[in-house]
Design a protein around this motif. Sequence first.
Motif, PDB file in Angstrom:
ATOM      1  N   ASP A 139       0.840  -1.203   0.000  1.00 13.30           N
ATOM      2  CA  ASP A 139       0.000   0.000   0.000  1.00 13.30           C
ATOM      3  C   ASP A 139       0.873   1.251   0.000  1.00 13.30           C
ATOM      4  O   ASP A 139       0.572   2.238  -0.676  1.00 13.30           O
ATOM      5  N   VAL A 163      -7.070   5.717   1.009  1.00  9.01           N
ATOM      6  CA  VAL A 163      -6.779   4.330   0.674  1.00  9.01           C
ATOM      7  C   VAL A 163      -8.023   3.533   1.035  1.00  9.01           C
ATOM      8  O   VAL A 163      -8.512   3.615   2.165  1.00  9.01           O
ATOM      9  N   ARG A 165     -10.183  -0.335   0.615  1.00  9.58           N
ATOM     10  CA  ARG A 165      -9.910  -1.766   0.438  1.00  9.58           C
ATOM     11  C   ARG A 165     -11.226  -2.520   0.320  1.00  9.58           C
ATOM     12  O   ARG A 165     -12.165  -2.264   1.082  1.00  9.58           O
ATOM     13  N   SER A 170      -6.509  -3.252  -2.389  1.00  9.30           N
ATOM     14  CA  SER A 170      -6.426  -1.843  -2.020  1.00  9.30           C
ATOM     15  C   SER A 170      -6.366  -0.941  -3.243  1.00  9.30           C
ATOM     16  O   SER A 170      -5.838  -1.326  -4.292  1.00  9.30           O
TER      17      SER A 170
END
Length: 207
Positions: A139, A163, A165, A170
């Motif tokens: 990530d 970010v 997921r 991700s």
Amino acid sequence: MEQDLMSKKELLELTGISYGQLYRWKRKKLIPEEWFIRKSTFTGQETFFPRERMLQRIAQIQSMKDDLSLDEMASMFSTGPSDISLSPEQLLAQNIVTKSALDVLFEQHPGIQILKFEQLLSLYVVDVALRTGDIHLDDAAMIFKTMEQNFERFENASCRLLVIRKLGVSSCFLCSTAGDLYFEADTKIVMELDLAKCIEELKLRFV
């Protein structure tokens, strides 16, 4: 998410600053235009501010005003680039980023010797993300690439980095701070960072 707002009257009473000071700091760009939020009330149009950010900014201005000019503070608070540049060794020695963040940098740019401000910011954001404990190294590499490739598009505008997921996969993106975002079911927001705040924190390291 709805912001916690405070009225202009409450702001002036809590901080002890005058109406004139407030708008002088606005003219000098020490306080962003978008923090002056006009809303309709039963008495007409009134100005409100994001509580936490505004109180923090005024405290910073008051603590630095004896050492820095208004123009110097405006440059520091600006979301634009700076002429700051450092080596990876200097970043580590000054405790600006951790070795884990530098490992991400070297994976992307093996042998790099000097980082310009844009790269410093990308690396600093990676370090902040890793410190949350919610971000994996894969990530972190994705965040670094996203920052490097796209941040100039937001250079003089407020933006945030997210970010997300879903099902273990991700994604990372930059977006304007204005407006809400909506995702499909089962999508989790793993991390959200205000990049203007990250820029400010990074520049403060060099004051």
